[in-house]
Design a protein around this motif. Structure first.
Motif, PDB file in Angstrom:
ATOM      1  N   ARG A   1      -6.875   0.733  -7.034  1.00 43.87           N
ATOM      2  CA  ARG A   1      -6.855   2.074  -6.449  1.00 43.87           C
ATOM      3  C   ARG A   1      -6.213   2.099  -5.062  1.00 43.87           C
ATOM      4  N   ILE A   2      -6.046   0.945  -4.432  1.00 44.67           N
ATOM      5  CA  ILE A   2      -5.590   0.946  -3.039  1.00 44.67           C
ATOM      6  C   ILE A   2      -4.261   0.228  -2.821  1.00 44.67           C
ATOM      7  N   HIS A   3      -3.742  -0.428  -3.850  1.00 45.63           N
ATOM      8  CA  HIS A   3      -2.471  -1.128  -3.705  1.00 45.63           C
ATOM      9  C   HIS A   3      -1.535  -0.743  -4.841  1.00 45.63           C
ATOM     10  N   GLN A   4      -1.254   0.553  -4.913  1.00 43.42           N
ATOM     11  CA  GLN A   4      -0.342   1.064  -5.924  1.00 43.42           C
ATOM     12  C   GLN A   4       1.011   1.353  -5.287  1.00 43.42           C
ATOM     13  N   GLN A   5       1.971   1.725  -6.123  1.00 39.73           N
ATOM     14  CA  GLN A   5       3.304   2.031  -5.617  1.00 39.73           C
ATOM     15  C   GLN A   5       3.261   3.163  -4.594  1.00 39.73           C
ATOM     16  N   LEU A   6       2.341   4.091  -4.782  1.00 36.11           N
ATOM     17  CA  LEU A   6       2.198   5.217  -3.858  1.00 36.11           C
ATOM     18  C   LEU A   6       1.124   4.935  -2.803  1.00 36.11           C
ATOM     19  N   LEU A   7       0.885   3.671  -2.522  1.00 36.36           N
ATOM     20  CA  LEU A   7      -0.077   3.199  -1.527  1.00 36.36           C
ATOM     21  C   LEU A   7      -1.507   3.240  -2.009  1.00 36.36           C
ATOM     22  N   HIS A   8      -1.928   4.377  -2.594  1.00 45.61           N
ATOM     23  CA  HIS A   8      -3.304   4.443  -3.080  1.00 45.61           C
ATOM     24  C   HIS A   8      -3.447   5.545  -4.112  1.00 45.61           C
ATOM     25  N   ASP A   9      -4.532   5.475  -4.850  1.00 46.66           N
ATOM     26  CA  ASP A   9      -4.884   6.510  -5.819  1.00 46.66           C
ATOM     27  C   ASP A   9      -4.963   7.848  -5.079  1.00 46.66           C
TER      28      ASP A   9
ATOM     29  N   ALA B   1      -9.065   5.314   1.818  1.00 45.88           N
ATOM     30  CA  ALA B   1      -8.168   4.321   1.223  1.00 45.88           C
ATOM     31  C   ALA B   1      -7.678   3.340   2.283  1.00 45.88           C
ATOM     32  N   ALA B   2      -7.387   3.844   3.479  1.00 49.07           N
ATOM     33  CA  ALA B   2      -6.927   2.970   4.563  1.00 49.07           C
ATOM     34  C   ALA B   2      -8.011   1.983   4.961  1.00 49.07           C
ATOM     35  N   ALA B   3      -9.257   2.450   5.012  1.00 52.19           N
ATOM     36  CA  ALA B   3     -10.369   1.569   5.361  1.00 52.19           C
ATOM     37  C   ALA B   3     -10.556   0.492   4.292  1.00 52.19           C
ATOM     38  N   LEU B   4     -10.389   0.873   3.042  1.00 45.35           N
ATOM     39  CA  LEU B   4     -10.519  -0.099   1.955  1.00 45.35           C
ATOM     40  C   LEU B   4      -9.394  -1.132   1.988  1.00 45.35           C
ATOM     41  N   ARG B   5      -8.178  -0.691   2.355  1.00 45.76           N
ATOM     42  CA  ARG B   5      -7.070  -1.640   2.449  1.00 45.76           C
ATOM     43  C   ARG B   5      -7.291  -2.638   3.581  1.00 45.76           C
ATOM     44  N   ARG B   6      -7.942  -2.182   4.649  1.00 42.94           N
ATOM     45  CA  ARG B   6      -8.257  -3.114   5.735  1.00 42.94           C
ATOM     46  C   ARG B   6      -9.279  -4.144   5.275  1.00 42.94           C
TER      47      ARG B   6
ATOM     48  N   ASN C   1      -2.960  -9.322   0.125  1.00 45.88           N
ATOM     49  CA  ASN C   1      -2.935 -10.784   0.019  1.00 45.88           C
ATOM     50  C   ASN C   1      -4.309 -11.398   0.264  1.00 45.88           C
ATOM     51  N   ASN C   2      -5.338 -10.632   0.028  1.00 45.80           N
ATOM     52  CA  ASN C   2      -6.698 -11.083   0.304  1.00 45.80           C
ATOM     53  C   ASN C   2      -7.067 -12.327  -0.512  1.00 45.80           C
ATOM     54  N   THR C   3      -7.646 -13.319   0.160  1.00 46.71           N
ATOM     55  CA  THR C   3      -8.111 -14.537  -0.519  1.00 46.71           C
ATOM     56  C   THR C   3      -9.612 -14.746  -0.356  1.00 46.71           C
ATOM     57  N   ASP C   4     -10.270 -13.792   0.311  1.00 48.61           N
ATOM     58  CA  ASP C   4     -11.710 -13.895   0.534  1.00 48.61           C
ATOM     59  C   ASP C   4     -12.453 -13.325  -0.674  1.00 48.61           C
ATOM     60  N   ARG C   5     -13.025 -14.195  -1.483  1.00 46.13           N
ATOM     61  CA  ARG C   5     -13.700 -13.740  -2.699  1.00 46.13           C
ATOM     62  C   ARG C   5     -14.957 -12.925  -2.403  1.00 46.13           C
ATOM     63  N   GLY C   6     -15.469 -13.027  -1.195  1.00 43.90           N
ATOM     64  CA  GLY C   6     -16.668 -12.273  -0.840  1.00 43.90           C
ATOM     65  C   GLY C   6     -16.370 -10.913  -0.256  1.00 43.90           C
ATOM     66  N   ALA C   7     -15.085 -10.603  -0.054  1.00 43.51           N
ATOM     67  CA  ALA C   7     -14.717  -9.333   0.563  1.00 43.51           C
ATOM     68  C   ALA C   7     -14.935  -8.174  -0.395  1.00 43.51           C
ATOM     69  N   GLY C   8     -15.137  -6.991   0.172  1.00 45.55           N
ATOM     70  CA  GLY C   8     -15.340  -5.802  -0.642  1.00 45.55           C
ATOM     71  C   GLY C   8     -15.825  -4.651   0.203  1.00 45.55           C
ATOM     72  N   SER C   9     -16.555  -3.751  -0.433  1.00 46.80           N
ATOM     73  CA  SER C   9     -17.041  -2.560   0.244  1.00 46.80           C
ATOM     74  C   SER C   9     -18.402  -2.163  -0.289  1.00 46.80           C
ATOM     75  N   ALA C  10     -19.209  -1.578   0.595  1.00 48.13           N
ATOM     76  CA  ALA C  10     -20.469  -0.987   0.153  1.00 48.13           C
ATOM     77  C   ALA C  10     -20.174   0.143  -0.820  1.00 48.13           C
ATOM     78  N   MET C  11     -21.081   0.356  -1.765  1.00 45.88           N
ATOM     79  CA  MET C  11     -20.855   1.384  -2.780  1.00 45.88           C
ATOM     80  C   MET C  11     -20.878   2.787  -2.183  1.00 45.88           C
ATOM     81  N   ASP C  12     -21.704   3.014  -1.172  1.00 46.42           N
ATOM     82  CA  ASP C  12     -21.648   4.271  -0.432  1.00 46.42           C
ATOM     83  C   ASP C  12     -22.102   4.020   1.004  1.00 46.42           C
ATOM     84  N   ALA C  13     -22.173   5.064   1.801  1.00 48.01           N
ATOM     85  CA  ALA C  13     -22.446   4.913   3.227  1.00 48.01           C
ATOM     86  C   ALA C  13     -23.885   4.508   3.527  1.00 48.01           C
ATOM     87  N   THR C  14     -24.771   4.612   2.548  1.00 50.70           N
ATOM     88  CA  THR C  14     -26.180   4.222   2.733  1.00 50.70           C
ATOM     89  C   THR C  14     -26.544   3.257   1.615  1.00 50.70           C
TER      90      THR C  14
END
Length: 334
Positions: A219-227, A235-240, A245-258
């Motif tokens: 959803r964040i690394h498409q031809q149009l930058l993001h979904d 989307a920008a926060a998720l790309r950060r 080229n991410n190699t950190d297998r533990g990286a990701g995002s919380a499912m929601d803000a809480t």
């Protein structure tokens, strides 16, 4: 017509047949029948193991005090158990020495965690009442406690599930994935006797927990930058968090803000383009599911009521044929 309170089976178990005089949530419990095996009971352990629920709650509470991610782990584990062979604890079994991979080693389940909580509860229960409480029941109770102790609703869990003796990693391919479309999700739920409303309600479990980059990378690394359905700032926060080229297998995002609190934030974020997974966004692609999203975003109370009922429906997908002494392995055959 006057309600019949209960009827006894041949082995002395009791289950509710009619519940006209019961409160609404208990009425929902009373009308549930499992999809296989014996009927579930509201009072099966009252005499044989009266401390059963308390022992499970203690195990969950102790684990949550040290690690808040346990709640999401237990809830997801229960879903993944029920969606493969019914709620039979097959997801708890370890792979065998004969190199037969079990469900927990299937691709959708390798990130499951908190199995030790079930082990701790089972150990306590075997000391109190050996051979009585199934691992499948422990998991259903633990999932309920995980939700309630994270600020969500509680509900009465009917018990009497039996533990399965079969667990196959290749069967986890039937689990709906993070990239599933609405039609794929609907088919998966309907095949298990669950409704489109149940789909939207149970997706609300994504209010807890964390997703690895691989679950939403598309959803964040498409031809149009993001979904385009994603908020540009989100989307920008998720790309950060998950660069291309991410190699950190533990990286990701919380499912929601809480993500450590069970609430309706998931639905409110979904409405403003901050739903994390493609399967979350899919709920906005159909008028019926979109209306349920709006309802639950507007009313946490409505979501909590619906979630308890949908969990009861899912947890009635019964299966299995024994009560394991150890949740990680089947009992020895006589």
């Amino acid at each position: 017509m006057a309600p019949a309170a209960a009827e006894s089976s041949s082995d002395g178990r009791r289950w509710w047949l009619w519940g006209c005089a019961l409160p609404p949530l208990l009425l929902a419990v009373a009308m549930l029948l499992p999809r296989g095996g014996e009927a579930l009971s509201l009072d099966l352990y009252e005499e044989r193991c009266p401390e059963a629920e308390a022992a499970v709650t203690v195990a969950v509470r102790q684990a949550l005090a040290k690690d808040r991610t346990v709640a999401a782990g237990l809830l997801r584990m229960h879903f993944h158990d029920c969606f493969v062979r019914g709620c039979d604890g097959s997801v708890l079994l370890d792979s065998t020495e004969k190199n037969v991979p079990a469900e927990k080693d299937g691709p959708p389940n390798v990130s499951l965690h908190a199995f030790y909580v079930i082990d701790n509860a089972k150990q306590a229960l075997e000391a109190l009442c050996p051979g009585v409480v199934s691992c499948a029941d422990i998991l259903a109770l633990a999932a309920r406690d995980a939700v309630a102790l994270s600020g969500g609703p509680s509900w009465v869990v009917p018990v009497g599930r039996r533990d399965g003796r079969v667990s196959l990693a290749n069967e986890t391919s039937t689990l709906p994935g993070p990239g599933a479309s609405f039609e794929q999700l609907k088919q998966a739920f309907h095949a298990r006797g669950l409704s489109t409303k149940d789909l939207v309600v149970l997706s609300g479990a994504h209010t807890l927990g964390f997703a690895h980059c691989s679950s939403f990378q598309n959803r964040i690394h498409q031809q149009l930058l993001h979904d385009p359905a994603l908020s540009p700032s989100f989307a920008a926060a998720l790309r950060r968090a998950c660069p291309a080229n991410n190699t950190d297998r533990g990286a990701g995002s919380a499912m929601d803000a809480t993500s450590a609190t069970f609430d309706n934030t998931y639905y409110r974020m979904l409405q403003v383009g901050r739903g994390l997974l493609s399967s979350d966004e899919a709920l906005l692609t159909h008028p019926k599911t979109r209306a349920f999203v709006a309802l639950f975003a507007a009313s946490q109370e409505a979501f909590f009521r619906a979630f308890a009922k949908s969990m009861l429906r899912m947890a009635a997908l019964n299966g299995g044929d024994e009560v394991r002494a150890n949740c990680r392995r089947v009992n020895n055959k006589p």
